[in-house]
Design an enzyme around this catalytic site. Structure first.
Site, PDB file in Angstrom:
ATOM      1  N   GLU A 181      38.719  44.298  25.798  1.00 33.54           N
ATOM      2  CA  GLU A 181      37.819  45.432  26.050  1.00 33.54           C
ATOM      3  C   GLU A 181      36.857  45.152  27.203  1.00 33.54           C
ATOM      4  O   GLU A 181      36.132  46.035  27.641  1.00 33.54           O
ATOM      5  CB  GLU A 181      37.026  45.745  24.781  1.00 33.54           C
ATOM      6  CG  GLU A 181      37.910  46.400  23.731  1.00 33.54           C
ATOM      7  CD  GLU A 181      37.333  46.324  22.335  1.00 33.54           C
ATOM      8  OE1 GLU A 181      36.155  45.939  22.185  1.00 33.54           O
ATOM      9  OE2 GLU A 181      38.083  46.638  21.392  1.00 33.54           O
ATOM     10  N   ASP A 208      46.824  36.066  37.082  1.00 29.57           N
ATOM     11  CA  ASP A 208      46.270  34.714  37.115  1.00 29.57           C
ATOM     12  C   ASP A 208      44.850  34.672  36.559  1.00 29.57           C
ATOM     13  O   ASP A 208      44.450  33.687  35.939  1.00 29.57           O
ATOM     14  CB  ASP A 208      46.261  34.194  38.562  1.00 29.57           C
ATOM     15  CG  ASP A 208      47.670  34.063  39.115  1.00 29.57           C
ATOM     16  OD1 ASP A 208      48.599  33.804  38.318  1.00 29.57           O
ATOM     17  OD2 ASP A 208      47.848  34.221  40.335  1.00 29.57           O
ATOM     18  N   GLY A 209      44.082  35.748  36.790  1.00 30.59           N
ATOM     19  CA  GLY A 209      42.707  35.790  36.290  1.00 30.59           C
ATOM     20  C   GLY A 209      42.688  35.815  34.770  1.00 30.59           C
ATOM     21  O   GLY A 209      41.858  35.161  34.127  1.00 30.59           O
ATOM     22  N   GLY A 250      49.928  41.098  36.626  1.00 30.04           N
ATOM     23  CA  GLY A 250      48.755  40.979  37.482  1.00 30.04           C
ATOM     24  C   GLY A 250      49.114  41.313  38.917  1.00 30.04           C
ATOM     25  O   GLY A 250      50.124  41.964  39.187  1.00 30.04           O
ATOM     26  N   ASP A 515      41.121  29.745  41.398  1.00 27.92           N
ATOM     27  CA  ASP A 515      42.104  30.603  40.721  1.00 27.92           C
ATOM     28  C   ASP A 515      41.645  32.063  40.727  1.00 27.92           C
ATOM     29  O   ASP A 515      41.781  32.796  39.754  1.00 27.92           O
ATOM     30  CB  ASP A 515      42.334  30.149  39.268  1.00 27.92           C
ATOM     31  CG  ASP A 515      43.021  28.793  39.198  1.00 27.92           C
ATOM     32  OD1 ASP A 515      43.207  28.174  40.258  1.00 27.92           O
ATOM     33  OD2 ASP A 515      43.359  28.353  38.087  1.00 27.92           O
ATOM     34  N   GLY A 516      41.070  32.485  41.836  1.00 28.25           N
ATOM     35  CA  GLY A 516      40.703  33.894  41.971  1.00 28.25           C
ATOM     36  C   GLY A 516      39.258  34.195  41.643  1.00 28.25           C
ATOM     37  O   GLY A 516      38.792  35.300  41.896  1.00 28.25           O
ATOM     38  N   GLU A 517      38.505  33.221  41.088  1.00 23.45           N
ATOM     39  CA  GLU A 517      37.083  33.446  40.793  1.00 23.45           C
ATOM     40  C   GLU A 517      36.248  32.756  41.860  1.00 23.45           C
ATOM     41  O   GLU A 517      36.587  31.647  42.290  1.00 23.45           O
ATOM     42  CB  GLU A 517      36.713  32.827  39.438  1.00 23.45           C
ATOM     43  CG  GLU A 517      37.283  33.559  38.251  1.00 23.45           C
ATOM     44  CD  GLU A 517      36.642  34.923  38.044  1.00 23.45           C
ATOM     45  OE1 GLU A 517      35.407  35.022  38.172  1.00 23.45           O
ATOM     46  OE2 GLU A 517      37.382  35.878  37.762  1.00 23.45           O
TER      47      GLU A 517
HETATM   48  C1  LIG Z   1      51.155  36.727  58.396  1.00 21.00           C
HETATM   49  C2  LIG Z   1      51.441  36.759  56.945  1.00 21.00           C
HETATM   50  C3  LIG Z   1      50.728  35.722  56.223  1.00 21.00           C
HETATM   51  C4  LIG Z   1      50.979  35.731  54.762  1.00 21.00           C
HETATM   52  C5  LIG Z   1      50.332  34.563  54.140  1.00 21.00           C
HETATM   53  C6  LIG Z   1      50.531  34.599  52.690  1.00 21.00           C
HETATM   54  C7  LIG Z   1      49.975  33.397  52.024  1.00 21.00           C
HETATM   55  C8  LIG Z   1      49.948  33.657  50.586  1.00 21.00           C
HETATM   56  C9  LIG Z   1      49.518  32.475  49.799  1.00 21.00           C
HETATM   57  C10 LIG Z   1      49.253  32.910  48.432  1.00 21.00           C
HETATM   58  C11 LIG Z   1      48.768  31.820  47.591  1.00 21.00           C
HETATM   59  C12 LIG Z   1      48.387  32.380  46.290  1.00 21.00           C
HETATM   60  C13 LIG Z   1      47.784  31.391  45.430  1.00 21.00           C
HETATM   61  C14 LIG Z   1      47.329  32.061  44.210  1.00 21.00           C
HETATM   62  C15 LIG Z   1      46.105  32.080  43.833  1.00 21.00           C
HETATM   63  C16 LIG Z   1      45.667  32.766  42.602  1.00 21.00           C
HETATM   64  O1  LIG Z   1      45.088  31.836  41.750  1.00 21.00           O
HETATM   65  C17 LIG Z   1      44.608  33.802  42.927  1.00 21.00           C
HETATM   66  C18 LIG Z   1      44.241  34.580  41.683  1.00 21.00           C
HETATM   67  O2  LIG Z   1      45.166  35.542  41.418  1.00 21.00           O
HETATM   68  N1  LIG Z   1      45.080  34.722  43.894  1.00 21.00           N
HETATM   69  C19 LIG Z   1      44.647  34.686  45.082  1.00 21.00           C
HETATM   70  O3  LIG Z   1      43.832  33.882  45.435  1.00 21.00           O
HETATM   71  C20 LIG Z   1      45.220  35.742  45.986  1.00 21.00           C
HETATM   72  C21 LIG Z   1      45.450  35.184  47.321  1.00 21.00           C
HETATM   73  C22 LIG Z   1      46.101  36.214  48.138  1.00 21.00           C
HETATM   74  C23 LIG Z   1      46.008  35.833  49.535  1.00 21.00           C
HETATM   75  C24 LIG Z   1      46.629  36.843  50.393  1.00 21.00           C
HETATM   76  C25 LIG Z   1      46.396  36.463  51.800  1.00 21.00           C
HETATM   77  C26 LIG Z   1      46.977  37.446  52.714  1.00 21.00           C
HETATM   78  C27 LIG Z   1      46.769  36.961  54.121  1.00 21.00           C
HETATM   79  C28 LIG Z   1      47.183  37.969  55.091  1.00 21.00           C
HETATM   80  C29 LIG Z   1      46.862  37.490  56.472  1.00 21.00           C
HETATM   81  C30 LIG Z   1      47.295  38.503  57.397  1.00 21.00           C
HETATM   82  C31 LIG Z   1      47.114  38.146  58.808  1.00 21.00           C
HETATM   83  C32 LIG Z   1      47.508  39.318  59.599  1.00 21.00           C
HETATM   84  C33 LIG Z   1      47.230  39.184  61.009  1.00 21.00           C
HETATM   85  C34 LIG Z   1      47.426  40.446  61.747  1.00 21.00           C
HETATM   86  N1  LIG Z   2      39.401  44.785  29.352  1.00 19.27           N
HETATM   87  C1  LIG Z   2      39.021  44.299  30.521  1.00 19.27           C
HETATM   88  N2  LIG Z   2      38.205  44.984  31.339  1.00 19.27           N
HETATM   89  C2  LIG Z   2      37.859  44.496  32.545  1.00 19.27           C
HETATM   90  N3  LIG Z   2      38.254  43.301  33.037  1.00 19.27           N
HETATM   91  C3  LIG Z   2      39.061  42.566  32.256  1.00 19.27           C
HETATM   92  C4  LIG Z   2      39.493  43.010  30.974  1.00 19.27           C
HETATM   93  N4  LIG Z   2      40.306  42.067  30.438  1.00 19.27           N
HETATM   94  C5  LIG Z   2      40.370  41.075  31.342  1.00 19.27           C
HETATM   95  N5  LIG Z   2      39.635  41.351  32.437  1.00 19.27           N
HETATM   96  C6  LIG Z   2      39.449  40.560  33.675  1.00 19.27           C
HETATM   97  O1  LIG Z   2      40.250  41.129  34.697  1.00 19.27           O
HETATM   98  C7  LIG Z   2      40.453  40.146  35.704  1.00 19.27           C
HETATM   99  C8  LIG Z   2      41.743  40.374  36.461  1.00 19.27           C
HETATM  100  O2  LIG Z   2      42.776  40.384  35.601  1.00 19.27           O
HETATM  101  P1  LIG Z   2      44.255  39.878  35.877  1.00 19.27           P
HETATM  102  O3  LIG Z   2      44.273  38.496  36.315  1.00 19.27           O
HETATM  103  O4  LIG Z   2      45.026  40.209  34.642  1.00 19.27           O
HETATM  104  O5  LIG Z   2      44.782  40.837  37.038  1.00 19.27           O
HETATM  105  P2  LIG Z   2      44.738  40.767  38.614  1.00 19.27           P
HETATM  106  O6  LIG Z   2      43.430  40.279  39.086  1.00 19.27           O
HETATM  107  O7  LIG Z   2      45.188  42.081  39.096  1.00 19.27           O
HETATM  108  O8  LIG Z   2      45.857  39.745  38.951  1.00 19.27           O
HETATM  109  P3  LIG Z   2      45.844  38.297  39.651  1.00 19.27           P
HETATM  110  O9  LIG Z   2      44.791  37.509  38.943  1.00 19.27           O
HETATM  111  O10 LIG Z   2      47.237  37.796  39.416  1.00 19.27           O
HETATM  112  O11 LIG Z   2      45.530  38.480  41.103  1.00 19.27           O
HETATM  113  C9  LIG Z   2      40.446  38.832  34.968  1.00 19.27           C
HETATM  114  O12 LIG Z   2      39.605  37.950  35.653  1.00 19.27           O
HETATM  115  C10 LIG Z   2      39.909  39.148  33.572  1.00 19.27           C
HETATM  116  O13 LIG Z   2      38.811  38.323  33.269  1.00 19.27           O
END
Ligand SMILES: CCCCCCCCCCCCC/C=C/[C@@H](O)[C@H](CO)NC(=O)CCCCCCCCCCCCCCC
Ligand SMILES: Nc1ncnc2c1ncn2[C@@H]1O[C@H](COP(=O)(O)OP(=O)(O)OP(=O)(O)O)[C@@H](O)[C@H]1O
Ligand SMILES: [Ca+2]
Length: 564
Positions: A181, A208-209, A250, A515-517
């Site tokens: 909730e 992941d969150g 997610g 991890d996203g926080e």
């Molecule tokens: C040119 C293309 C580049 C693509 C590069 C992609 C790299 C992706 C690496 C992803 C690693 C994810 C690790 C996961 C972490 C999770 O615990 C966390 C919580 O959900 N998520 C993120 O931090 C979410 C992280 C999301 C990050 C997305 C980053 C996107 C970057 C885009 C850059 C664009 C440059 C464009 C220039 C014109």
């Molecule tokens: N009922 C709720 N209302 C609002 N937020 C919530 C609820 N339940 C969980 N959350 C929070 O929502 C956040 C995001 O959730 P979740 O990780 O499932 O999805 P996401 O952010 O879209 O995906 P990812 O983390 O993979 O990028 C979490 O950090 C969690 O703490």
């Protein structure tokens, strides 16, 4: 005997009989490890029973359950099943099993239905199969499920009800479901309310969150139960006994993708049902003597910290928020100055070796004992190295990004991940330092996350495999006395000077995403705790290839009656 297979002949048969499968008469046999069948027919001349098809089989460990079919005399008859055969075999049972599909590492539930001459035989088959399955003590019987209804594209509840719950019911697994909730509902419930003795595992439906909430709930509960002080950075943490299943719903789903090999709800549910177990490293993050958070995927300073900070403002955009924030952050091209100190992991490979962490990974097999860990800590204290820091190395510089990954962080955006050679459960993390470079060079580096090219093969990128590290952002004014002393531990956590401009250390610096926080401090100390938690997963399986380069359809290609 028609000779089902040589292997089967060597094992004691628990049961074997002639049954009907589709329009064929088959001989079916079950041993302790396999269910196998083969087409048979009567030789017209000799009247002997002869076999005419290849043996098909399903390993028992891939069977989900066997159930009785309730057949309506007319409508239940398979079209292929000739009337006479059907009349002679009016009772039926269905065996559900894990079927590997040709789509990368996705599992589906396959069904095979056998018809029997009498009800007693039908029940005997069901009993024998289910009795064998009950001997698999690794399989969960009772689960506690948390669903985040707002994760990713807000499909968590629907995904669970439509794809997961029916499979759990079929496997006779009970589930107590809590739809959250508010944020931290699941974490708080695990810490102080849940009666964990009632369950064999916890399931998280979300991203992941949401997984991070479950992780924190379980670790904090376990340490509290064992009276471990979490605030002490050097505390030996007690591993959690309950396994965690992740049903991906997610935005990034990196933890699911890196541990299962796919981001797919049905595949994850099947890994839970068969009782897989994958240990996983967890990083603890402290600021001075205060616990901040745990991390299993990405601890990122600079670029990823800024992406996450910006993306939080656009949560309503769902997964697209990361792309928008990514482009904005990329265009801003900031860098941050600071000192990173780390304790290299010895004899643990390197972040650039070609050894990938896969199911049954050798590098993750060995969990160091308490004795090993104590010995290592002793030698850390006695071995002075060239940096004069008790085995620690110190690097000062200007960085666009500092990333620490205790697993590959593979996800659909980056199939090989941020740290392609990092291991899930080897007790180390890969530390990636991206120094200040041109816009174009950084773009090249990022682009390589999406291709097969080595993203570390740039002069401005360096990588280290570490057990611990700490980071100190450059404080306002000249470096502090502790910094200059070269003692990394003191300089990271000792008397760092607050910024005179803000009075607040860390403000005006980059931020860490954990991890996203977003973390509230930039000066952090991180330790990897090997195999602190276990998931219902088995790591990424090597792609099985048949001649012609295609993955096999299932364990044995038995008739699959369920649409995928
Ligand atoms: C040119 C293309 C580049 C693509 C590069 C992609 C790299 C992706 C690496 C992803 C690693 C994810 C690790 C996961 C972490 C999770 O615990 C966390 C919580 O959900 N998520 C993120 O931090 C979410 C992280 C999301 C990050 C997305 C980053 C996107 C970057 C885009 C850059 C664009 C440059 C464009 C220039 C014109
Ligand atoms: N009922 C709720 N209302 C609002 N937020 C919530 C609820 N339940 C969980 N959350 C929070 O929502 C956040 C995001 O959730 P979740 O990780 O499932 O999805 P996401 O952010 O879209 O995906 P990812 O983390 O993979 O990028 C979490 O950090 C969690 O703490
Ligand atoms: Ca690791």
């Amino acid at each position: 005997m028609t000779g089902l297979s040589e292997d089967m002949e060597k094992q004691a048969r628990l049961l074997s009989s002639q049954l009907v499968l589709g329009d064929r008469l088959v001989e079916v046999a079950a041993t302790r490890t396999v269910l196998a069948w083969k087409g048979i027919k009567k030789d017209k001349k000799s009247s002997e029973i002869i076999s005419f098809s290849k043996t098909e089989h399903v390993p028992l460990c891939d069977i989900i359950a066997a159930h009785k079919n309730h057949i309506n005399a007319e409508s239940g008859r398979s079209q292929k099943n000739p009337k006479r055969l059907h009349q002679m075999h009016p009772h039926a049972f269905t065996v559900s099993y894990v079927r590997r599909t040709r789509r990368r590492r996705r599992w589906r539930c396959g069904d095979v239905t056998f018809h029997c001459t009498n009800q007693g035989l039908c029940e005997q088959w069901i009993q024998v199969i289910n009795e064998q399955l009950s001997l698999f003590t690794n399989r969960p019987r009772s689960l506690l499920v948390y669903i985040n209804p707002y994760g990713g594209k807000r499909r968590g509840e629907r995904v669970y009800e439509q794809k997961v719950a029916p499979l759990l019911r079929r496997a006779c697994i009970s589930a107590d479901v809590i739809v959250t909730e508010r944020a931290n509902h699941a974490r708080d419930h695990l810490i102080s309310q849940a009666n964990l003795n009632e369950y064999d595992g916890v399931v998280c439906v979300g991203g992941d969150g949401m997984f991070s909430e479950i992780l924190h709930g379980l670790i904090i509960r376990t340490q509290t139960d064992h009276r471990v002080d979490r605030d002490r950075p050097d505390s030996e943490l007690v591993p959690c006994s309950l396994r965690v299943g992740i049903i991906p719903a997610g935005s990034t789903d990196c933890i699911c993708f890196s541990t299962v090999g796919a981001s797919d709800a049905v595949t994850s549910a099947l890994h839970i049902i068969v009782g897989d177990s994958q240990p996983m490293d967890v990083c603890s993050v402290h600021h001075r003597d205060r616990f901040l958070r745990y991390s299993v995927s990405l601890l990122g300073y600079g670029f990823y910290g800024d992406v996450l900070t910006d993306s939080e403002r656009n949560r309503r955009l769902g997964p697209a928020r990361y792309d928008l924030a990514g482009v904005k952050t990329f265009l801003s091209h900031k860098h941050y100055e600071g000192t990173i100190s780390f304790l290299p992991a010895e004899n643990k490979g390197t972040p650039r070796d070609k050894l990938r962490c896969r199911s049954g990974c050798g590098a993750c097999q060995h969990k160091s004992s308490l004795k090993d860990r104590k010995q290592r800590e002793m030698s850390e204290k006695t071995n002075l190295d060239k940096d004069g820091g008790h085995g620690w190395r110190v690097i000062h510089g200007k960085f666009i990004a500092i990333n620490a990954a205790s697993m590959s962080c593979a996800c659909p955006r980056s199939p090989k991940g941020l740290a392609p050679s990092a291991h899930l459960a080897d007790g180390t993390a890969d530390l990636i330092l991206v120094r200040r470079c041109s816009h174009l060079d950084f773009f090249r580096h990022l682009l390589r996350h999406t291709t097969k090219d080595d993203q570390f093969d740039h002069s401005f990128v360096e990588v280290h495999r570490v057990r611990k590290f700490c980071f100190q952002p450059r404080v306002c004014g000249p470096a502090s006395a502790d910094h200059r002393s070269g003692d990394p531990v003191t300089s990271c956590f000792g008397a760092t000077r607050p910024c005179p401009a803000t009075g607040n250390q860390g403000n005006g610096h980059g931020r860490w995403t954990c991890d996203g926080e977003i973390l509230p401090h930039a000066a952090i100390r991180v330790s990897v705790h090997g195999q602190l938690i276990r998931l219902f997963a088995r790591g990424i399986e090597e792609e099985q290839r048949q001649q012609g380069g295609r993955a096999p359809e299932g364990p044995c290609s038995p008739r699959d009656l369920e649409p995928s």
